[in-house]
Design a protein around this motif. Structure first.
Motif, PDB file in Angstrom:
ATOM      1  N   LYS A 425       0.876  -1.297   0.043  1.00  0.00           N
ATOM      2  CA  LYS A 425      -0.111  -0.137  -0.038  1.00  0.00           C
ATOM      3  C   LYS A 425       0.694   1.223  -0.046  1.00  0.00           C
ATOM      4  N   LYS A 426       2.217   1.155   0.286  1.00  0.00           N
ATOM      5  CA  LYS A 426       3.136   2.300  -0.040  1.00  0.00           C
ATOM      6  C   LYS A 426       4.401   1.652  -0.239  1.00  0.00           C
ATOM      7  N   ASP A 427       5.378   2.225  -0.615  1.00  0.00           N
ATOM      8  CA  ASP A 427       6.791   1.738  -1.095  1.00  0.00           C
ATOM      9  C   ASP A 427       7.311   0.974   0.137  1.00  0.00           C
ATOM     10  N   ALA A 428       7.995  -0.044  -0.249  1.00  0.00           N
ATOM     11  CA  ALA A 428       8.910  -0.876   0.707  1.00  0.00           C
ATOM     12  C   ALA A 428       9.821  -1.660  -0.200  1.00  0.00           C
ATOM     13  N   SER A 429      11.041  -1.781   0.197  1.00  0.00           N
ATOM     14  CA  SER A 429      11.745  -2.906  -0.510  1.00  0.00           C
ATOM     15  C   SER A 429      11.924  -4.128   0.095  1.00  0.00           C
ATOM     16  N   LYS A 434      12.384  -8.593   4.401  1.00  0.00           N
ATOM     17  CA  LYS A 434      13.212  -9.525   4.803  1.00  0.00           C
ATOM     18  C   LYS A 434      13.670  -9.342   6.330  1.00  0.00           C
ATOM     19  N   GLU A 435      14.332  -8.124   6.500  1.00  0.00           N
ATOM     20  CA  GLU A 435      14.626  -7.681   7.887  1.00  0.00           C
ATOM     21  C   GLU A 435      13.557  -7.785   9.041  1.00  0.00           C
ATOM     22  N   LYS A 440      11.096 -12.489  13.938  1.00  0.00           N
ATOM     23  CA  LYS A 440       9.790 -12.905  14.014  1.00  0.00           C
ATOM     24  C   LYS A 440       9.470 -14.207  13.955  1.00  0.00           C
ATOM     25  N   LEU A 441      10.319 -14.853  13.110  1.00  0.00           N
ATOM     26  CA  LEU A 441       9.904 -15.992  12.495  1.00  0.00           C
ATOM     27  C   LEU A 441      11.362 -17.064  12.512  1.00  0.00           C
ATOM     28  N   GLN A 446      11.363 -18.523   7.323  1.00  0.00           N
ATOM     29  CA  GLN A 446      11.255 -17.290   6.571  1.00  0.00           C
ATOM     30  C   GLN A 446      11.472 -17.487   4.995  1.00  0.00           C
ATOM     31  N   PRO A 447      10.607 -16.863   4.249  1.00  0.00           N
ATOM     32  CA  PRO A 447      10.682 -17.033   2.764  1.00  0.00           C
ATOM     33  C   PRO A 447      11.914 -16.861   2.155  1.00  0.00           C
ATOM     34  N   VAL A 448      12.271 -17.801   1.119  1.00  0.00           N
ATOM     35  CA  VAL A 448      13.619 -17.518   0.442  1.00  0.00           C
ATOM     36  C   VAL A 448      13.427 -16.478  -0.710  1.00  0.00           C
ATOM     37  N   ASP A 449      12.120 -16.359  -1.174  1.00  0.00           N
ATOM     38  CA  ASP A 449      12.203 -14.995  -2.247  1.00  0.00           C
ATOM     39  C   ASP A 449      10.683 -14.163  -2.047  1.00  0.00           C
TER      40      ASP A 449
END
Length: 480
Positions: A425-429, A434-435, A440-441, A446-449
């Motif tokens: 809903k707004k810009d994020a890299s 990932k960070e 938290k997990l 954690q997703p690899v991609d």
């Protein structure tokens, strides 16, 4: 009532080896003495029968004695997964309302629990006199193990003494029991796959060759000596062992009786190669709520019934819920949990005596079970169960994320790995996302991609179609 399992086993076969670890052996009598001493020292630290003790430790002989010691004292064991983050562990500690946290080392974790005791603290205590119970109630809770639900939050599953005993008995009636049996256990003891081996050991009078973690070379080497007769494993690990045998042009000895494989169907290629290396593969289906196996496929049926998880064990029943041939898998039997703890305690796991698993499958004309979808969208990565909803909930907590969808992608090393699709809903890299999930997990969740997409695939009723997520990569030119 059932007998005190370890005490009964020590009385029946006191001099038989019950545990082997790192080149050292302990008889069942020695195990009982170690467990009793540990219980006496726990008592001197203020731990009383009926208390709930969370345990966070690596698999070794100390953990084995600690588990048996807690059981001798009459405590409920909350089995914590070492791979979880502090946030995940803190949730399970709070949800289970554990009275104490028992750790193998204070230095390992920084958990905000007032009642933390290390193995070293226990060893240093002066033992008190303690009357060890000779009989245990059948419905006594032995273990509480957390399993993620399809809604995301982990649920604490109660496993009673009867659940464990009937699970082990059903397995024994299926595979048989021999006096020289030795089960190579490299599954973590905090998992039902590992703890069930501990329970089988005292019921069968069977040696457990305990490994701290899976090492394909060491496992193959030990089996080749002829001392190990059985092993539990997941398909990815089985393939690694087969590859080692192929490189060395070796076969497993005839002393090896069964390789029980869980965590999903074994590919035909693996089965054919296993047969060439004299590995009897028994595919199985089970879950935390069923205290391990519910169905098992005999080795001789592995090719004929490719993709099947076999037939129900002696005390188990399986049916398919639904009007069509394919539907939800339901399980009934004395190995099925009667309930959860904490936030999930109001959920009744059984409906008219049947556990509705959420898994989709069918029974063929001969009564063999085929599991088509593991809890619909569950990802099995290196033997670990990963639920997309849990990851999605974490991702959507990020201020820039509008929607998130997670699915599994095939991986040569782990079987499957999680991949995330995100609507912003707004810009994020991607690096920022990932960070955000890093602490938290657990690492394996954690997703690899990550893929930034304009929309997620949904059904007419607006339900997220996770099975279609990977197709988004091929169809949409806007995928990053």
């Amino acid at each position: 009532m059932y007998p005190n399992l370890l005490a009964k086993r020590a009385a029946l076969t006191p001099n038989r080896v019950g545990l082997r670890f790192s080149g050292e052996d302990w008889t069942f009598d020695q195990m009982y003495q170690e467990a009793t001493l540990f219980a006496q020292k726990l008592s001197s630290k203020g731990i009383q029968p009926g208390m709930r003790i969370a345990i966070l430790a690596s698999s070794n002989q100390e953990l084995m004695f600690a588990l048996h010691g807690c059981m001798q004292l009459g405590c409920e064991l909350v089995m914590l997964n070492e791979r979880l983050t502090e946030e995940e562990l803190s949730y399970q500690l709070a949800d289970s309302q554990a009275d104490y946290l028992l750790v193998d080392s204070h230095e390992k974790r920084n958990l905000a629990s007032a009642n933390i005791i290390s193995f070293k603290d226990v060893y240093a205590a002066i033992p008190t006199q303690l009357e060890i119970e000779k009989e245990w109630p059948r419905q006594r809770t032995i273990t509480i193990m957390y399993t993620s639900g399809t809604t995301g939050r982990a649920k604490g599953v109660r496993q009673s003494l009867e659940n464990h005993v009937m699970s082990a008995t059903g397995s024994a009636l299926n595979i048989g029991v021999q006096p020289n049996d030795c089960w190579l256990c490299n599954m973590p003891l905090f998992h039902i796959s590992g703890f069930s081996i501990l329970m089988r050991s005292v019921l069968y009078g069977m040696t457990v060759s305990l490994h701290s973690k899976f090492d394909a070379e060491k496992a193959v080497e030990e089996i080749l000596t002829g001392t190990v007769t059985r092993m539990s494993i997941v398909a990815v690990s089985l393939e690694r062992m087969i590859t080692i045998l192929e490189k060395k042009n070796l076969l497993f000895p005839n002393t090896f009786q069964s390789m029980i494989v869980g965590g999903g169907p074994v590919p035909l290629n693996y089965l054919e190669r296993a047969i060439e290396r004299n590995i009897p593969v028994l595919q199985s289906y089970g879950m935390t709520e069923t205290s391990s196996q519910t169905t098992t496929l005999a080795a001789e049926d592995a090719i004929r019934k490719l993709g099947s998880a076999g037939k129900p064990l002696f005390f188990a029943d399986v049916k398919i819920d639904g009007e069509e041939k394919i539907g939800e898998i339901c399980i009934k039997g004395p190995h099925v949990t009667t309930g959860y703890v904490g936030n999930a305690s109001s959920i009744n796991p059984q409906v008219n005596g049947w556990l509705h698993t959420g898994d989709i499958g069918y029974l063929d004309e001969e009564g063999y079970l085929f599991v088509l979808d593991r809890r619909s969208d569950m990802i099995i990565s290196g033997g670990e169960n990963i639920y997309p909803a849990e990851i999605e909930q974490v991702l959507t907590k990020h201020s820039a994320v509008k929607e998130a969808g997670v699915t599994g992608r095939s991986d040569d090393t782990w079987g499957k790995v999680p991949v995330a699709f995100v609507v912003l809903k707004k810009d994020a890299s991607i690096e920022e996302l990932k960070e955000f999930v890093k602490d938290k997990l657990a690492s394996y969740k954690q997703p690899v991609d990550y893929y930034i997409v304009e929309q997620l695939p949904r059904s007419a009723s607006n339900k997220l179609l996770r099975r279609e997520l990977l197709n988004t990569i091929k169809k949409s030119p806007n995928v990053d």
